[in-house]
Design a protein around this motif. Structure first.
Motif, PDB file in Angstrom:
ATOM      1  N   GLU A  24      88.692  94.076  -7.238  1.00 46.67           N
ATOM      2  CA  GLU A  24      87.509  94.000  -6.844  1.00 46.67           C
ATOM      3  C   GLU A  24      87.214  93.162  -5.739  1.00 46.67           C
ATOM      4  O   GLU A  24      85.767  92.972  -5.556  1.00 46.67           O
ATOM      5  CB  GLU A  24      86.557  93.854  -8.117  1.00 46.67           C
ATOM      6  CG  GLU A  24      86.760  94.767  -9.375  1.00 46.67           C
ATOM      7  CD  GLU A  24      86.629  94.232 -10.804  1.00 46.67           C
ATOM      8  OE1 GLU A  24      86.337  93.232 -10.815  1.00 46.67           O
ATOM      9  OE2 GLU A  24      86.865  95.252 -11.531  1.00 46.67           O
ATOM     10  N   LYS A  25      87.970  92.206  -5.515  1.00 43.75           N
ATOM     11  CA  LYS A  25      87.825  91.180  -4.380  1.00 43.75           C
ATOM     12  C   LYS A  25      88.775  91.303  -3.327  1.00 43.75           C
ATOM     13  O   LYS A  25      89.980  91.955  -3.677  1.00 43.75           O
ATOM     14  CB  LYS A  25      87.778  89.769  -4.819  1.00 43.75           C
ATOM     15  CG  LYS A  25      86.997  89.658  -5.886  1.00 43.75           C
ATOM     16  CD  LYS A  25      85.536  89.358  -5.419  1.00 43.75           C
ATOM     17  CE  LYS A  25      84.585  88.806  -6.475  1.00 43.75           C
ATOM     18  NZ  LYS A  25      83.211  88.764  -5.868  1.00 43.75           N
ATOM     19  N   TYR A  26      88.475  91.360  -2.094  1.00 44.00           N
ATOM     20  CA  TYR A  26      89.351  91.544  -0.904  1.00 44.00           C
ATOM     21  C   TYR A  26      89.238  90.346   0.089  1.00 44.00           C
ATOM     22  O   TYR A  26      88.245  89.673   0.438  1.00 44.00           O
ATOM     23  CB  TYR A  26      88.866  92.492  -0.139  1.00 44.00           C
ATOM     24  CG  TYR A  26      89.222  93.950  -1.086  1.00 44.00           C
ATOM     25  CD1 TYR A  26      90.260  94.708  -0.966  1.00 44.00           C
ATOM     26  CD2 TYR A  26      88.084  94.437  -1.760  1.00 44.00           C
ATOM     27  CE1 TYR A  26      90.207  95.748  -1.586  1.00 44.00           C
ATOM     28  CE2 TYR A  26      88.043  95.546  -2.596  1.00 44.00           C
ATOM     29  CZ  TYR A  26      89.180  96.013  -2.490  1.00 44.00           C
ATOM     30  OH  TYR A  26      89.256  97.427  -3.345  1.00 44.00           O
ATOM     31  N   ASP A  53      79.296  92.930   3.376  1.00 43.00           N
ATOM     32  CA  ASP A  53      80.397  93.848   2.796  1.00 43.00           C
ATOM     33  C   ASP A  53      80.204  95.401   3.253  1.00 43.00           C
ATOM     34  O   ASP A  53      79.192  95.654   3.529  1.00 43.00           O
ATOM     35  CB  ASP A  53      80.801  93.569   1.519  1.00 43.00           C
ATOM     36  CG  ASP A  53      79.944  94.102   0.343  1.00 43.00           C
ATOM     37  OD1 ASP A  53      79.019  94.831   0.630  1.00 43.00           O
ATOM     38  OD2 ASP A  53      80.030  93.676  -0.755  1.00 43.00           O
ATOM     39  N   LYS A  57      76.016  94.524   1.144  1.00 45.43           N
ATOM     40  CA  LYS A  57      75.823  93.092   0.464  1.00 45.43           C
ATOM     41  C   LYS A  57      76.111  91.940   1.358  1.00 45.43           C
ATOM     42  O   LYS A  57      76.761  91.870   2.246  1.00 45.43           O
ATOM     43  CB  LYS A  57      76.640  92.917  -0.653  1.00 45.43           C
ATOM     44  CG  LYS A  57      76.392  91.456  -1.441  1.00 45.43           C
ATOM     45  CD  LYS A  57      77.544  91.265  -2.604  1.00 45.43           C
ATOM     46  CE  LYS A  57      77.420  89.988  -2.890  1.00 45.43           C
ATOM     47  NZ  LYS A  57      78.516  89.800  -3.931  1.00 45.43           N
ATOM     48  N   ASP A  88      83.506  91.736  -1.625  1.00 47.03           N
ATOM     49  CA  ASP A  88      83.554  92.982  -2.583  1.00 47.03           C
ATOM     50  C   ASP A  88      84.245  94.290  -2.150  1.00 47.03           C
ATOM     51  O   ASP A  88      84.530  94.970  -3.054  1.00 47.03           O
ATOM     52  CB  ASP A  88      82.402  92.907  -3.223  1.00 47.03           C
ATOM     53  CG  ASP A  88      81.848  91.622  -4.064  1.00 47.03           C
ATOM     54  OD1 ASP A  88      82.601  90.817  -4.275  1.00 47.03           O
ATOM     55  OD2 ASP A  88      80.606  91.524  -4.193  1.00 47.03           O
ATOM     56  N   THR A  89      84.440  94.463  -1.081  1.00 39.82           N
ATOM     57  CA  THR A  89      84.915  95.627  -0.394  1.00 39.82           C
ATOM     58  C   THR A  89      85.996  95.764   0.548  1.00 39.82           C
ATOM     59  O   THR A  89      86.156  94.674   1.028  1.00 39.82           O
ATOM     60  CB  THR A  89      83.560  96.404   0.165  1.00 39.82           C
ATOM     61  OG1 THR A  89      83.187  95.853   1.442  1.00 39.82           O
ATOM     62  CG2 THR A  89      82.606  97.018  -0.841  1.00 39.82           C
TER      63      THR A  89
END
Length: 124
Positions: A24-26, A53, A57, A88-89
């Motif tokens: 869920e995190k990059y 992101d 966001k 987040d993406t």
């Protein structure tokens, strides 16, 4: 002082092994090279980043210096550093500016064009 005489080059990379990198995190690293092409020494006083992101966001980051430093950059010289961002993406962007100052105390902004944070092979 012409802002265009301060060049900012950015290189980014995904950090798949970084502890913050999850489903869920990059996590990304960005390497910056700031080159002073003017005839005057300058000092980097502060930074501002707008991080967006892939879902739109937005988050803002601002503060004194970069990586705990407020470097002086001589005419013809450069300053290089690496920092990071977690979004987040798998794809996002960053943009912003540096607040710089001449020896005479003149303040000016150096814009940093939008650059992409992307997991390799995510975009065809």
């Amino acid at each position: 002082m012409k802002e265009s005489l301060i060049k900012v080059d950015v290189t980014t990379r995904h950090l798949p092994d970084h502890p913050a990198n999850t489903d869920e995190k990059y996590a990304f690293a960005y390497q910056i090279v700031i080159t002073n092409e003017s005839d005057l020494p300058v000092q980097l006083i502060s930074r501002y980043w707008l991080i967006t992101d892939g879902s739109g966001k937005k988050s803002e980051v601002q503060g004194e210096g970069v990586i705990g430093k407020q470097p002086n950059i001589a005419p013809g010289g450069n300053f290089e550093y690496t920092s990071g961002a977690v979004i987040d993406t798998p794809v996002g962007t960053m943009e912003g500016y540096y607040q710089m100052q001449t020896e005479d105390g003149d303040m000016f902004k150096v814009p940093i064009d939008v650059f992409t944070l992307a997991v390799p092979n995510i975009i065809n």
